[in-house]
Design a protein around this motif. Structure first.
Motif, PDB file in Angstrom:
ATOM      1  N   PHE A  13      -4.516  -9.423   6.803  1.00 47.81           N
ATOM      2  CA  PHE A  13      -5.348  -8.390   6.214  1.00 47.81           C
ATOM      3  C   PHE A  13      -6.765  -8.929   6.116  1.00 47.81           C
TER       4      PHE A  13
ATOM      5  N   LEU B  29     -10.365  -8.243   5.254  1.00 49.11           N
ATOM      6  CA  LEU B  29     -10.931  -7.200   4.418  1.00 49.11           C
ATOM      7  C   LEU B  29     -12.062  -6.470   5.099  1.00 49.11           C
TER       8      LEU B  29
ATOM      9  N   GLN C  81      -4.599  -4.940  11.673  1.00 48.36           N
ATOM     10  CA  GLN C  81      -5.518  -3.829  11.413  1.00 48.36           C
ATOM     11  C   GLN C  81      -6.599  -4.298  10.462  1.00 48.36           C
ATOM     12  N   THR C  82      -7.828  -3.861  10.712  1.00 46.57           N
ATOM     13  CA  THR C  82      -8.933  -4.224   9.849  1.00 46.57           C
ATOM     14  C   THR C  82      -9.954  -3.090   9.835  1.00 46.57           C
TER      15      THR C  82
ATOM     16  N   GLU D  52       0.545  -0.849  13.002  1.00 50.39           N
ATOM     17  CA  GLU D  52      -0.763  -1.289  12.513  1.00 50.39           C
ATOM     18  C   GLU D  52      -1.614  -0.104  12.073  1.00 50.39           C
TER      19      GLU D  52
ATOM     20  N   HIS E 115      -0.795   1.002   8.562  1.00 54.56           N
ATOM     21  CA  HIS E 115      -1.384   0.223   7.462  1.00 54.56           C
ATOM     22  C   HIS E 115      -2.683   0.865   6.976  1.00 54.56           C
ATOM     23  N   HIS E 116      -3.479   1.350   7.914  1.00 49.23           N
ATOM     24  CA  HIS E 116      -4.746   1.992   7.518  1.00 49.23           C
ATOM     25  C   HIS E 116      -4.489   3.324   6.832  1.00 49.23           C
TER      26      HIS E 116
ATOM     27  N   HIS F 265      -3.441   0.271   2.858  1.00 52.02           N
ATOM     28  CA  HIS F 265      -2.925  -1.026   2.432  1.00 52.02           C
ATOM     29  C   HIS F 265      -4.010  -2.065   2.171  1.00 52.02           C
ATOM     30  N   ILE F 266      -5.108  -2.033   2.915  1.00 52.86           N
ATOM     31  CA  ILE F 266      -6.162  -3.021   2.660  1.00 52.86           C
ATOM     32  C   ILE F 266      -6.734  -2.831   1.264  1.00 52.86           C
TER      33      ILE F 266
ATOM     34  N   GLN G 199      -4.305  -4.047  -1.246  1.00 56.88           N
ATOM     35  CA  GLN G 199      -4.258  -5.506  -1.287  1.00 56.88           C
ATOM     36  C   GLN G 199      -5.429  -6.071  -2.088  1.00 56.88           C
ATOM     37  N   VAL G 200      -6.606  -5.495  -1.879  1.00 53.30           N
ATOM     38  CA  VAL G 200      -7.782  -5.957  -2.616  1.00 53.30           C
ATOM     39  C   VAL G 200      -7.568  -5.756  -4.113  1.00 53.30           C
TER      40      VAL G 200
ATOM     41  N   THR H 245       3.573  -7.213  -0.179  1.00 54.37           N
ATOM     42  CA  THR H 245       3.455  -7.180   1.276  1.00 54.37           C
ATOM     43  C   THR H 245       4.750  -6.710   1.943  1.00 54.37           C
TER      44      THR H 245
END
Length: 232
Positions: free
Chosen positions: A6, A8, A82-83, A115, A118-119, A123-124, A127-128, A168
């Protein structure tokens, strides 16, 4: 997928940035990758379009303009992740070794759909949030125990790591479920695609492992595929 990272914020441009190249511009020199590159380009167009439709349907105000890039580093391990760029645009990045490790278009689509999910599932950002909460809790505990500034900082870093890892496995299963839907919507068979699980190390059910057991992931895919009318 193989070792999800991940990141960020990763600043990437539309074409190239620091070894990343747009999939349509990818022309590998290795003979064994040339055929795979053509297949990957087609899969990217189909899955990208399907993921965008799911994203627009399932989210509000979220950037659904997926970009798909290749990491051209010849020494990069098999990986897909994914980012986001600095403007919040989602990118899915495959290493060349990851493309090489897939055996067919269905596996490529399945990994890519996972992937993209995830967006769509945010999920990002989650996670943050988990990392910040973990850092806050561990930092407060360290302060209450009389730790100095350095000790508090160490505790905060540990808390952030624990916070990131806490959910996760849940996130991976959520992405497997939605990724199955995206793969199918793109015209590929997720039951064929999930065969990729049989070739990656099984993390088992270790505490704070980053991925759930492969058997559980396969179970989720089978359940979701059955809802779509697909059976093995």
């Amino acid at each position: 997928m193989h070792r999800l990272r991940f990141l960020l914020v990763l600043v990437v441009s539309a074409c190239t940035a620091g070894g990343f190249i747009a999939v349509d511009d990818w022309s590998p020199s290795l003979p064994e990758l040339r055929d795979s590159a053509l297949t990957f380009q087609q899969v990217s167009r189909s899955v990208g379009a399907a993921a965008q439709k799911v994203c627009q349907r399932e989210t509000r105000g979220q950037n659904c303009d997926f970009g798909i890039l290749i990491d051209t580093d010849p020494f990069a391990e098999p990986n897909a992740f994914q980012t986001l760029d600095k403007d919040g645009r989602p990118f899915i990045i495959f290493t060349q070794e990851m493309v090489k490790s897939t055996q067919n278009a269905d596996e490529m689509a399945f990994v890519m759909g996972h992937e993209a999910a995830h967006h769509i599932l945010g999920h990002i950002a989650r996670q943050v949030k988990n990392a910040k909460e973990g850092a806050r809790i561990f930092g407060e505990l360290a302060e209450a125990q009389g730790e100095d500034a350095a000790g508090i900082e160490r505790a905060q870093k540990l808390g952030a790591e624990v916070g990131v890892q806490s959910y996760t496995k849940e996130f991976e299963l959520e992405a497997d479920r939605m990724g199955t839907l995206i793969t199918y919507s793109a015209g590929y068979n997720p039951l064929v695609g999930m065969a990729y699980f049989s070739r990656i190390p099984d993390p088992g059910d270790r505490f704070l492992a980053s991925h759930p057991p492969n058997a559980k992931r396969i179970e989720v895919v089978l359940e979701t595929a059955a809802q779509l009318g697909l059976t093995q």
